[in-house]
Design a protein around this motif. Structure first.
Motif, PDB file in Angstrom:
ATOM      1  N   SER A  17       0.836  -1.204   0.000  1.00  0.00           N
ATOM      2  CA  SER A  17       0.000   0.000   0.000  1.00  0.00           C
ATOM      3  C   SER A  17       0.869   1.251   0.000  1.00  0.00           C
ATOM      4  N   ASP A  18       0.197   2.361  -0.261  1.00  0.00           N
ATOM      5  CA  ASP A  18       0.777   3.706  -0.096  1.00  0.00           C
ATOM      6  C   ASP A  18       2.070   3.905  -0.881  1.00  0.00           C
ATOM      7  N   PHE A  19       1.945   3.749  -2.203  1.00  0.00           N
ATOM      8  CA  PHE A  19       3.075   4.078  -3.092  1.00  0.00           C
ATOM      9  C   PHE A  19       3.207   5.587  -3.241  1.00  0.00           C
ATOM     10  N   HIS A  20       2.075   6.290  -3.269  1.00  0.00           N
ATOM     11  CA  HIS A  20       2.030   7.752  -3.421  1.00  0.00           C
ATOM     12  C   HIS A  20       2.862   8.217  -4.615  1.00  0.00           C
ATOM     13  N   LEU A  21       2.664   7.555  -5.740  1.00  0.00           N
ATOM     14  CA  LEU A  21       3.387   7.959  -6.946  1.00  0.00           C
ATOM     15  C   LEU A  21       2.957   9.363  -7.360  1.00  0.00           C
ATOM     16  N   GLY A  22       3.953  10.151  -7.713  1.00  0.00           N
ATOM     17  CA  GLY A  22       3.714  11.546  -8.084  1.00  0.00           C
ATOM     18  C   GLY A  22       4.398  12.527  -7.159  1.00  0.00           C
ATOM     19  N   VAL A  23       4.836  12.066  -5.967  1.00  0.00           N
ATOM     20  CA  VAL A  23       5.511  12.951  -5.012  1.00  0.00           C
ATOM     21  C   VAL A  23       6.799  12.276  -4.540  1.00  0.00           C
ATOM     22  N   PRO A  24       7.740  13.052  -3.992  1.00  0.00           N
ATOM     23  CA  PRO A  24       7.734  14.519  -3.861  1.00  0.00           C
ATOM     24  C   PRO A  24       8.138  15.233  -5.145  1.00  0.00           C
ATOM     25  N   VAL A  53      -3.448  -1.885  -1.221  1.00  0.00           N
ATOM     26  CA  VAL A  53      -4.412  -1.458  -0.202  1.00  0.00           C
ATOM     27  C   VAL A  53      -4.471   0.072  -0.115  1.00  0.00           C
ATOM     28  N   GLY A  54      -4.559   0.727  -1.269  1.00  0.00           N
ATOM     29  CA  GLY A  54      -4.839   2.151  -1.302  1.00  0.00           C
ATOM     30  C   GLY A  54      -3.647   3.054  -1.502  1.00  0.00           C
ATOM     31  N   ASP A  55      -3.952   4.274  -1.970  1.00  0.00           N
ATOM     32  CA  ASP A  55      -2.967   5.330  -2.216  1.00  0.00           C
ATOM     33  C   ASP A  55      -1.832   4.861  -3.119  1.00  0.00           C
ATOM     34  N   MET A  56      -2.216   4.190  -4.192  1.00  0.00           N
ATOM     35  CA  MET A  56      -1.233   3.838  -5.208  1.00  0.00           C
ATOM     36  C   MET A  56      -0.663   5.114  -5.832  1.00  0.00           C
ATOM     37  N   PHE A  57      -1.518   6.104  -5.990  1.00  0.00           N
ATOM     38  CA  PHE A  57      -1.118   7.409  -6.526  1.00  0.00           C
ATOM     39  C   PHE A  57      -1.332   8.471  -5.457  1.00  0.00           C
ATOM     40  N   ASP A  58      -0.574   9.544  -5.531  1.00  0.00           N
ATOM     41  CA  ASP A  58      -0.801  10.625  -4.574  1.00  0.00           C
ATOM     42  C   ASP A  58      -2.054  11.412  -4.927  1.00  0.00           C
ATOM     43  N   TYR A 207     -11.024 -12.508  13.447  1.00  0.00           N
ATOM     44  CA  TYR A 207     -10.176 -12.569  12.254  1.00  0.00           C
ATOM     45  C   TYR A 207      -8.756 -12.868  12.701  1.00  0.00           C
ATOM     46  N   ASN A 208      -8.027 -13.564  11.854  1.00  0.00           N
ATOM     47  CA  ASN A 208      -6.629 -13.835  12.165  1.00  0.00           C
ATOM     48  C   ASN A 208      -5.749 -12.628  11.884  1.00  0.00           C
ATOM     49  N   PHE A 209      -6.047 -11.922  10.788  1.00  0.00           N
ATOM     50  CA  PHE A 209      -5.213 -10.792  10.386  1.00  0.00           C
ATOM     51  C   PHE A 209      -6.103  -9.618   9.984  1.00  0.00           C
ATOM     52  N   LEU A 210      -5.845  -8.453  10.571  1.00  0.00           N
ATOM     53  CA  LEU A 210      -6.526  -7.223  10.185  1.00  0.00           C
ATOM     54  C   LEU A 210      -5.477  -6.341   9.526  1.00  0.00           C
ATOM     55  N   VAL A 211      -5.613  -6.141   8.221  1.00  0.00           N
ATOM     56  CA  VAL A 211      -4.563  -5.545   7.395  1.00  0.00           C
ATOM     57  C   VAL A 211      -5.017  -4.187   6.872  1.00  0.00           C
ATOM     58  N   PHE A 212      -4.195  -3.161   7.112  1.00  0.00           N
ATOM     59  CA  PHE A 212      -4.514  -1.801   6.697  1.00  0.00           C
ATOM     60  C   PHE A 212      -3.292  -1.136   6.054  1.00  0.00           C
ATOM     61  N   GLY A 213      -3.570  -0.061   5.328  1.00  0.00           N
ATOM     62  CA  GLY A 213      -2.535   0.873   4.889  1.00  0.00           C
ATOM     63  C   GLY A 213      -2.726   2.159   5.660  1.00  0.00           C
ATOM     64  N   HIS A 214      -2.497   3.284   4.996  1.00  0.00           N
ATOM     65  CA  HIS A 214      -2.850   4.627   5.466  1.00  0.00           C
ATOM     66  C   HIS A 214      -1.967   5.154   6.596  1.00  0.00           C
ATOM     67  N   ARG A 215      -1.602   4.328   7.546  1.00  0.00           N
ATOM     68  CA  ARG A 215      -0.868   4.795   8.732  1.00  0.00           C
ATOM     69  C   ARG A 215       0.578   5.166   8.401  1.00  0.00           C
ATOM     70  N   HIS A 216       1.144   4.556   7.350  1.00  0.00           N
ATOM     71  CA  HIS A 216       2.501   4.839   6.869  1.00  0.00           C
ATOM     72  C   HIS A 216       3.617   4.285   7.750  1.00  0.00           C
ATOM     73  N   LEU A 217       3.293   3.667   8.853  1.00  0.00           N
ATOM     74  CA  LEU A 217       4.308   3.064   9.705  1.00  0.00           C
ATOM     75  C   LEU A 217       4.111   1.549   9.697  1.00  0.00           C
ATOM     76  N   PRO A 218       5.116   0.763   9.338  1.00  0.00           N
ATOM     77  CA  PRO A 218       4.958  -0.697   9.379  1.00  0.00           C
ATOM     78  C   PRO A 218       4.738  -1.166  10.822  1.00  0.00           C
ATOM     79  N   ILE A 219       3.624  -1.828  11.046  1.00  0.00           N
ATOM     80  CA  ILE A 219       3.266  -2.277  12.393  1.00  0.00           C
ATOM     81  C   ILE A 219       2.774  -3.719  12.333  1.00  0.00           C
ATOM     82  N   ASP A 220       3.306  -4.553  13.200  1.00  0.00           N
ATOM     83  CA  ASP A 220       2.819  -5.923  13.383  1.00  0.00           C
ATOM     84  C   ASP A 220       2.520  -6.063  14.874  1.00  0.00           C
ATOM     85  N   TYR A 221       1.235  -6.039  15.231  1.00  0.00           N
ATOM     86  CA  TYR A 221       0.851  -5.979  16.646  1.00  0.00           C
ATOM     87  C   TYR A 221      -0.104  -7.116  16.971  1.00  0.00           C
TER      88      TYR A 221
END
Length: 265
Positions: A17-24, A53-58, A207-221
């Motif tokens: 997730s969160d490639f944000h192509l187009g920036v900076p 999982v979202g924000d492929m483009f900025d 659920y075994n795994f709840l997977v998100f993007g958006h936060r920008h910090l890799p987290i395994d909790y």
């Protein structure tokens, strides 16, 4: 809709997730795009399914006859993967929420505007981009309702692309600078809003795994002995992704060493 699949032997499921192509800048975005394509070339060897999982483009807006220029390397690679029979799934993020039917038509890639559930090899996944979920952020939640309104999209579509895309890119980069240093630190389980949201989801369904993007910090909790909250991070600084091998989900970085990344308190 719930997807239930059994992976063939040696096949894997990838999450990015969160490639944000187009920036900076155009130059740095191109470097990142080439790295993502390199990763997808590697993943093609054993991928059964790939989730973006979202924000492929900025920023992304599909005019009736026009889509934003650029990104041909990534889109071409995704078309190649789709043609090779790899299942692709895309979750709309807050930066590309005005996605319409371009990916479905060109790449046979389902596009989701909210959380979805999947089961692979009897392991259950709850997947969403993550924007507007959990407590707080009321200003954005109100703004999202406006942006998702068809009338707002129609009005924006009346602007010539050079004005509409240019204006959107300006505000996107301004917002990024304001949030730049807030995304670098794990805030603790009582303040990480997607972690709090994950606990709320688990109160209704396991659920075994709840997977998100958006936060920008890799987290395994680890939320419980059976459940983990995973945030996929982003590709501007971390080049992070998750891979499910049929038994376990691991959070890694595509830095040439495939090191595991953990952000667990």
């Amino acid at each position: 809709m719930h997807w239930n699949m059994q992976l063939p032997p040696e096949k894997k499921v990838y999450f990015l997730s969160d490639f944000h192509l187009g920036v900076p800048t155009a130059e740095k975005s191109l470097q990142r795009e080439k790295l993502i394509v390199q990763f997808l070339n590697e993943a093609k060897k054993d991928a059964h399914t790939i989730f973006i999982v979202g924000d492929m483009f900025d920023f992304w807006f599909e005019y009736r006859k026009v889509v934003p220029r650029g990104y041909v390397r990534l889109l071409g690679k995704l078309a190649e993967l789709s043609d090779a029979g790899i299942q692709l799934h895309f979750f709309v993020g807050n930066h590309d929420m005005w996605m319409k039917d371009y990916l479905q038509q060109e790449l046979s890639m389902p596009v989701y505007f909210g959380p979805q559930t999947f089961t692979f090899n009897q392991c259950s996944f709850y997947i969403a981009h993550g924007d507007g979920l959990g407590p707080g952020d009321h200003g954005y939640k109100a703004l999202k309702k406006v942006f998702r309104n068809p009338v707002s999209q129609w009005l924006f579509g009346l602007l010539p692309p050079v004005i509409g895309v240019g204006t959107a890119n300006y505000f996107s980069q301004k917002s990024r600078k304001a949030q730049e240093h807030k995304e670098e630190v794990f805030l603790g389980e009582d303040k990480e809003w997607l972690l709090i949201y994950s606990r709320e989801v688990l109160q209704k369904q396991a659920y075994n795994f709840l997977v998100f993007g958006h936060r920008h910090l890799p987290i395994d909790y680890r939320l419980s002995p059976e459940s983990r909250y995973i945030n996929l991070g982003e590709w501007i600084h971390f080049q992070s992704y998750a891979v499910f091998d049929g038994n376990d989900l691991q959070l890694k970085s595509f830095t040439g060493k495939d090191e595991k990344i953990y952000r667990q308190a």
